[in-house]
Scaffold this motif. Structure first.
Motif: not given
Length: 812
Positions: A21-23, A83-87, A91-93
């Motif tokens: 769920r988080r990533y 990356s997913e945690r930062l943005m 935005r990661t996609v």
């Protein structure tokens, strides 16, 4: 037992569910990599279908083996997860898709850039056409770096570009080119996606971070040639340079002759590969020196800077001689079909090492640790002796050879070993086997000796820097401080960059920094109280004997009376603020702000953690480093030193950190505290570093100081010092008409917007401390101009002329 297994399974499932769920993007990509890789292996085995038939999905396929699959999945989890945690997921996609499409598109365009109409892409990068999952991951993490703090933003970008550049220049596969373009696209895309104003121009980094970044680059540059030597399909621009490093007298390169060269020379350099462990071992000997130098850069060694610069210069010269110095070489190479490749390869092989050397020379001031002259002399003697022995052995072996050697002194170049120009070895096959063996091992042996001899002066080994003359003096100063104590600046005398003087009886000492003919002390003498006055007189006499002017900076006014009685003059430079934590409380009208801040912090669940750096959790230390780097990056001036510490000083096991943490364990602010000893027992702590995040609530620093007082009260500590704000005072001291006072007032005034020394005084006043004036004592008014400059240079040793002008204009 089944119940425990079931509980563990349920707990693991919940953890995985929370991670999914988080990533979500990371999870989907991991599944795609796993599925496409497995399907690709099955189809290739059963029907001969390769991943190139997968269309866009081949970007996820890692079908070169189980190790590649595992490495790719780990890379997805680490890089895309970060990356997913930062943005965030969207935005990661976006970054994943855009950097992959644009990066591979730009890479494909290189096939149309050859001015002669030939596809340079196939010449330069081989004929590989497959995508690589790492292209998307590199582009995405570089994009995400824009959302990180200054510390990790710079680290992500430098490490990503260093690795990508090494792979591109030494291996040169198409996927390496795609990754390089994806990284460039990610840099620009991250700036576009990040909300808020972007800072344009150079962002200052701390000296410690500069060392980490440059050390990383040097270590990557040392690994690059090894990658090329063992690669089966290397075609990068620096692949021939790897052969220059890896060839030499062991194996002659086909087509490289002393009297000229044909295009087969470059082909031979490109085709050269270390095919056995012995050849590879001989080839990497010069690279060991770079490894030692890189480790020394991490430790701030100035000697390591010049060592790496010397190796880079020798490498560039060897490449230049190999490609260009021999008459007719370039013209004949240009007659080959690979005109553009030849030009680029020659340029890159020479320019890249020179560029690395230039950057190190420009930033050498960040490397402040200097080895003793004895260590430098020992290094020189060992290297010269080894070179002399090797040369004698080579000449004796040549003279004893049954076959006549036309020019035996020409063989002396063998001491360069792998970095000797390859054209010197065109007659190698005709030589006697014993001579060939001696020539083959002589160069690598010398470079190995250089690497081993450089360990101590570069400090590459743990604790190596602490065994030279200055290190022994520093250890002696620490022991004296612990036994007998010192003044406000006492523990600061143990910091790097100080020189030491000790009284003849060893009962007192002085730490100082010399700028020109002025020796500025770090506070007053330390040691036994009854020996300190005499130490001031003896140190002044010692400086006079050496032609220096002694200046006691930041000593207490009462201690300066011993000097004023001998005709010295003084002027105020700071005020020490302290109180007794055993009797201090937050009651009273003057401490209302402190009381409010403490109550607010408790309501918000903020806690204070008192610990040494070594005992802090790794996650906490990483956050502290990021906070400190962000603090440095926001200043337009270099880091100040002398009596102002930083992360390096916080790492001292005797120093304590006090960290403010919110309920989630996030670091909001940090302070560091320097010990004051008496008879081997800590009797006081002095505040040094104060750093906070931009998101920290108001009053967090007041909360930390109050928490420190509570902790010290429990420990029975007698004195809590809020330290002295340099170049700032409360204004109660009588004014002075001396020129140095005017200079210090000017510098303190223009540094106020940058470092806030006078604001710091107002902060300390909230705690109702006792104020003790600190003065600068000097013997001769004639030396006042040089004294003022020496004090400013002690705080800002890296101050440039442009920055000095900005200071005077108030733009600092």
């Amino acid at each position: 037992m089944p119940g425990k297994v079931q509980a563990a399974t349920v707990a693991a499932a919940r953890t995985v569910g929370r991670s999914v769920r988080r990533y979500p993007v990371t999870t989907v990509v991991v599944l795609l990599v796993l599925v496409t890789s497995v399907v690709g292996v099955v189809l290739r085995v059963s029907h001969g279908i390769t991943p190139s038939h997968f269309g866009p999905l081949r970007v996820f396929a890692a079908s070169t083996g189980l190790l590649a699959l595992v490495a790719t999945i780990v890379g997805v989890v680490v890089l895309l997860g970060a990356s997913e945690r930062l943005m965030g997921p969207w935005r990661t996609v976006t970054a994943f898709v855009v950097t992959t499409v644009v990066g591979t598109g730009l890479g494909a365009l290189t096939a149309f850039l050859d001015p002669d109409g030939r596809p340079i892409g196939s010449l330069l990068l081989g004929r590989a056409t497959s995508f690589d999952p790492w292209t998307a991951m590199v582009g995405t993490i570089v994009t995400a770096s824009a959302f990180a703090g200054p510390l990790w933003r710079r680290r992500i970008r430098v490490n990503a570009f260093a690795v990508v550049a090494a792979l591109l220049l030494y291996a040169g596969h198409v996927s390496d080119l795609y990754a390089a373009f994806a990284a460039l696209v990610g840099w620009g895309l991250g700036t576009m996606l990040r909300s808020g104003p972007a800072r344009i121009g150079w962002v200052r980094s701390s000296h410690r971070e500069t060392r980490v970044l440059l050390g990383t680059v040097v270590l990557v540059s040392a690994v690059g040639p090894v990658i090329a030597l063992v690669s089966r399909a290397r075609v990068g621009l620096l692949a021939p340079l790897a052969a220059v490093v890896g060839a030499g007298p062991v194996t002659p390169v086909r087509g490289c002759h002393a009297d000229g060269a044909v295009d087969t020379c470059l082909r031979g350099l490109l085709d050269y590969r270390a095919t056995d462990p012995w050849t590879l071992l001989l080839a990497v000997a010069p690279l060991l020196v770079l490894v030692v130098g890189g480790l020394g850069l991490f430790r701030g060694s100035r000697f390591a800077v010049w060592l790496v610069v010397a190796v880079d210069l020798v490498t560039a010269i060897a490449a230049a001689v190999t490609y260009s110095a021999v008459p007719g070489r370039v013209q004949q190479l240009h007659a080959s079909e690979n005109l553009v490749v030849v030009d680029l390869s020659i340029a890159a092989s020479i320019v890249v090492p020179l560029a690395t050397a230039l950057v190190l020379v420009v930033l050498r001031r960040s490397f402040t640790v200097l080895p003793s002259r004895r260590r430098i002399a020992t290094f020189a003697v060992v290297v010269l002796a080894a070179a002399a022995v090797i040369v004698v052995v080579v000449l004796v072996t040549a003279a004893s050879s049954p076959q006549r050697v036309p020019d035996p002194f020409r063989l002396v170049i063998a001491v360069l070993g792998p970095l000797s120009p390859v054209t010197f070895w065109d007659r190698l096959p005709a030589m006697d086997p014993a001579l060939r063996f001696v020539l083959g091992v002589s160069g690598p042996l010398l470079w190995t000796v250089i690497a081993l001899a450089a360990i101590r002066p570069t400090g590459a080994a743990p604790h190596a820097l602490d065994t030279d003359e200055v290190g022994m003096d520093r250890a002696r100063a620490r022991a004296l401080l612990e036994a007998a104590g010192g003044d406000t600046f006492g523990w600061m005398t143990t910091w790097q960059g100080n020189a030491y003087w000790f009284a003849a009886d060893g009962r007192a000492g002085v730490a100082f920094r010399r700028n020109g003919r002025v020796a500025v002390t770090v506070g007053g003498p330390f040691g036994w109280p009854d020996a300190r006055d005499r130490a001031m007189t003896e140190f002044a006499r010692y400086c006079d004997d050496n032609g220096w002017t002694a200046v006691f900076y930041g000593i207490e006014a009462t201690a300066a009376e011993h000097l004023t009685g001998q005709g010295w003059a003084t002027l105020p430079v700071a005020e020490d603020a302290d109180f007794d934590p055993r009797t201090w409380t937050t009651t009273g009208k003057k401490k209302q702000d402190v009381r409010t801040s403490v109550n607010k912090a408790k309501r918000e669940g903020i806690t204070a953690l008192w610990s040494s750096w070594q005992d802090l959790p790794v996650a906490t230390t990483r956050q502290i480093e990021a906070i400190s780097e962000e603090w440095v990056s926001e200043r337009e001036l270099p880091e100040m030193g002398f009596t102002l510490g930083g992360i390096d000083e916080m790492r001292d096991p005797a120093v304590r950190t006090l960290v403010a943490l919110d309920a989630a364990g996030t670091v909001l602010a940090v302070t560091s505290w320097l010990p004051t000893f008496r008879e081997g027992r800590v009797v006081g702590w002095t505040l040094d570093v104060m750093r906070r995040t931009a998101a920290a609530p108001n009053g967090v620093m007041e909360f930390l100081v109050a928490s420190a007082a509570d902790r010290m009260r429990e420990d029975g500590v007698e004195r809590l010092s809020l330290s002295a704000a340099p170049l700032a005072s409360s204004g109660d001291a009588p004014p002075s008409s001396d020129g140095v006072q005017n200079l210090l007032d000017l510098v303190g005034g223009v540094l106020e917007p940058v470092y806030g020394f006078r604001s710091l005084l107002r902060f300390k006043a909230k705690f109702g401390p006792d104020l003790h004036p600190l003065v600068l004592a000097y013997p001769d008014p004639v030396a006042l101009p040089s004294i003022g400059i020496a004090v400013v240079r002690a705080y800002l040793p890296d101050l440039s002329l442009r920055q000095a002008v900005a200071l005077v204009r108030g733009r600092g």
